[in-house]
Design a protein around this motif. Structure first.
Motif, short mmCIF file in Angstrom:
data_model
loop_
_atom_site.label_atom_id
_atom_site.label_comp_id
_atom_site.label_asym_id
_atom_site.label_seq_id
_atom_site.Cartn_x
_atom_site.Cartn_y
_atom_site.Cartn_z
N GLY A 154 28.61 -82.21 -3.57
CA GLY A 154 29.74 -81.68 -4.32
C GLY A 154 29.55 -80.30 -4.90
N TYR A 155 28.35 -79.72 -4.82
CA TYR A 155 28.07 -78.36 -5.33
C TYR A 155 28.44 -78.21 -6.81
CZ TYR A 155 28.33 -77.65 -0.24
OH TYR A 155 28.20 -77.77 1.13
N GLY A 156 28.46 -79.32 -7.54
CA GLY A 156 28.77 -79.26 -8.96
C GLY A 156 30.21 -78.91 -9.26
N SER A 157 31.11 -79.10 -8.31
CA SER A 157 32.49 -78.66 -8.47
C SER A 157 33.47 -79.74 -8.03
CB SER A 157 32.73 -77.39 -7.64
OG SER A 157 34.10 -77.05 -7.61
N GLU A 158 34.56 -79.87 -8.74
CA GLU A 158 35.60 -80.82 -8.34
C GLU A 158 36.24 -80.40 -7.01
OE1 GLU A 158 39.69 -79.86 -10.39
OE2 GLU A 158 38.14 -79.85 -11.94
N THR B 79 23.84 -80.49 -10.46
CA THR B 79 23.73 -79.04 -10.53
C THR B 79 24.88 -78.50 -11.38
OG1 THR B 79 23.77 -76.97 -9.25
CG2 THR B 79 25.08 -78.77 -8.40
N THR B 80 24.67 -77.35 -11.96
CA THR B 80 25.81 -76.67 -12.56
C THR B 80 26.76 -76.26 -11.45
OG1 THR B 80 24.72 -74.51 -12.42
CG2 THR B 80 24.37 -75.77 -14.44
N GLU B 81 27.98 -75.91 -11.80
CA GLU B 81 29.00 -75.54 -10.83
C GLU B 81 28.52 -74.37 -9.96
OE1 GLU B 81 33.70 -74.21 -11.15
OE2 GLU B 81 32.19 -73.36 -12.51
N TYR B 82 28.43 -74.62 -8.64
CA TYR B 82 27.97 -73.62 -7.67
C TYR B 82 26.60 -73.04 -8.06
CZ TYR B 82 32.62 -73.39 -5.40
OH TYR B 82 33.78 -73.66 -4.71
#
Length: 422
Positions: free
Chosen positions: A78-82, A112-115
């Motif tokens: 998900g790379y830390g993202s919705e 992870t944090t977003e991206y």
């Protein structure tokens, strides 16, 4: 709260190789640790119910977490993202495939944090859950520190391996640039993005690197290492006065302990060209983020955080000439760094400005790491010290590009020296 107890990779492998335990039992123990601990820490974003277990390979029985910025073909990424909720890549990232070939069990994806930028995720610090674990490899560091798994894989673009390792009281190793492959990562700034490793101690992370890559990186006791032959530079960078009092005291104790152990200590004043190189990191990162993440902004603007959108737009608005200037400053910095290591073997600096900040709105500041990420040099956060209230403090060691084995070898020796002095 009681101090967390990380699992020693070295001890686990010794138990396996002596027949005291077997790969299925080892993986089952990791699964149970995640089940009982992760509700409080939130280090994992996905956990495999029936993880694949190998036999007879170097990392058989070793359950590891993979930062969710790296692709996994059999798990959501998900790379830390919705934006990428439920995303299923068709292939593994190269380093994930390497881990599988070496026998590791990929037990899950770590937060992870977003991206892998600055928007925090839900992970907390195992030493004190009201404090950040750092970022962007938040879950990778916390999962090891909390004793869920013995090793994890993360990434660093500024300070995303070293800083979380320091905040969580474990070893975080950022190899020389591209020693570990970055193919299959959701890139933010490709000329900076670096795959790194986490484990409980320097000896453990060196063993993980050795078994993962097949390179001679382990640091078993070596009587040939003579501290007097190792020149340690105390790097007096322009950021050093900004470290807090506890970090300054820890660094002073570390230097005094190293000197007492027989290492040669040499004060190193930061060259102006490296001050300029440090300043080049931010524009270089922003410009590349504008390129790498610009398509995401165009398609998913409403689903991205404001701080991520801001840096993408900053990069897109930057003139190519400014990026070229930053690249030239970085190149000059790398030449100066190579010259610096003509006179010393290892540099010591803080891993972070201080202990993990309170609250989860910030993942901390990478000011002591980003220069070495830009330089491509290997670096490691050595765990040993802590504040009066039990929050870890890490000491960063840096070596010449490609001199990873010496870095790990000396850092393992220093870790023992520091723990005695702490």
């Amino acid at each position: 709260m009681p101090a967390p107890e990380p699992i020693s990779l070295s001890a686990l492998l010794q138990a396996r190789d002596s027949g005291q335990t077997a790969p299925p039992e080892m993986v089952a123990q990791a699964s149970e640790a995640i089940r009982t601990k992760d509700d409080d820490i939130v280090a994992f974003t996905h956990v495999e119910n029936r993880p694949a277990i190998s036999n007879g390979a170097p990392l058989s029985g070793i359950a590891i977490g993979i930062k969710d910025i790296l692709d996994t073909a059999d798990m959501p990424t998900g790379y830390g993202s919705e934006v990428f909720a439920g995303h299923r890549p068709r292939t593994d990232a190269a380093v994930v495939a390497l881990a599988r070939r070496r026998g590791a069990t990929i037990i899950g994806k770590t937060v992870t944090t977003e991206y892998a930028f600055f928007e925090p995720g839900p992970t907390v610090n195992p030493h004190n859950t009201s404090h950040t674990p750092g970022g962007s490899s938040s879950g990778s560091a916390a999962a090891v520190a909390a004793g869920m798994v013995p090793a994890t894989i993360g990434t660093q673009t500024g300070g995303s391996v070293l800083r979380p390792a320091a905040y969580c009281g474990i070893a975080g190793y950022k190899p020389s640039f591209r020693l570990l492959p970055a193919t299959g990562m959701k890139h933010f700034a490709p000329s900076l993005d670096t795959v790194g490793l986490f484990a409980a101690t320097v000896t453990d992370v060196a063993l993980f690197a050795d078994l993962l890559t097949g390179r001679d990186l382990r640091v078993a006791s070596d009587p040939s290492l003579r501290p007097a032959d190792i020149r340690i530079g105390l790097y007096r960078c322009s950021e050093l006065p900004t470290a807090d009092a506890a970090m300054q005291a820890a660094l002073e104790t570390a230097i005094a302990a190293a000197q007492a152990a027989g290492f040669t200590i040499i004060p190193v004043e930061e060259p102006d060209v490296l001050k300029k190189a440090r300043a080049a990191h931010s524009p270089l990162q922003a410009f590349e983020a504008g390129m790498s993440c610009g398509p995401d902004l165009a398609l998913f603007e409403d689903q991205l955080s404001q701080r991520l959108k801001d840096v993408i737009r900053e990069g897109q608005a930057m003139a190519p000439q400014a990026y070229d200037t930053a690249r030239r400053d970085a190149k000059r910095g790398r030449m100066a760094t190579a010259a610096l290591f003509d006179d010393i073997d290892i540099l010591l600096t803080p891993s972070a400005p201080g202990p993990a900040p309170r609250g989860l709105a910030s993942t901390g500041d990478p000011r002591f790491n980003k220069l070495w990420t830009l330089m491509g040099t290997p670096s490691i956060s050595i765990p040993a010290f802590s504040t009066a209230d039990g929050l870890p403090l890490g000491i960063q060691a840096v070596a010449r590009f490609g001199d990873d084995r010496r870095l790990l070898k000396v850092a393992a020796h220093l870790e023992k020296v520091f723990r005695t002095a702490a």
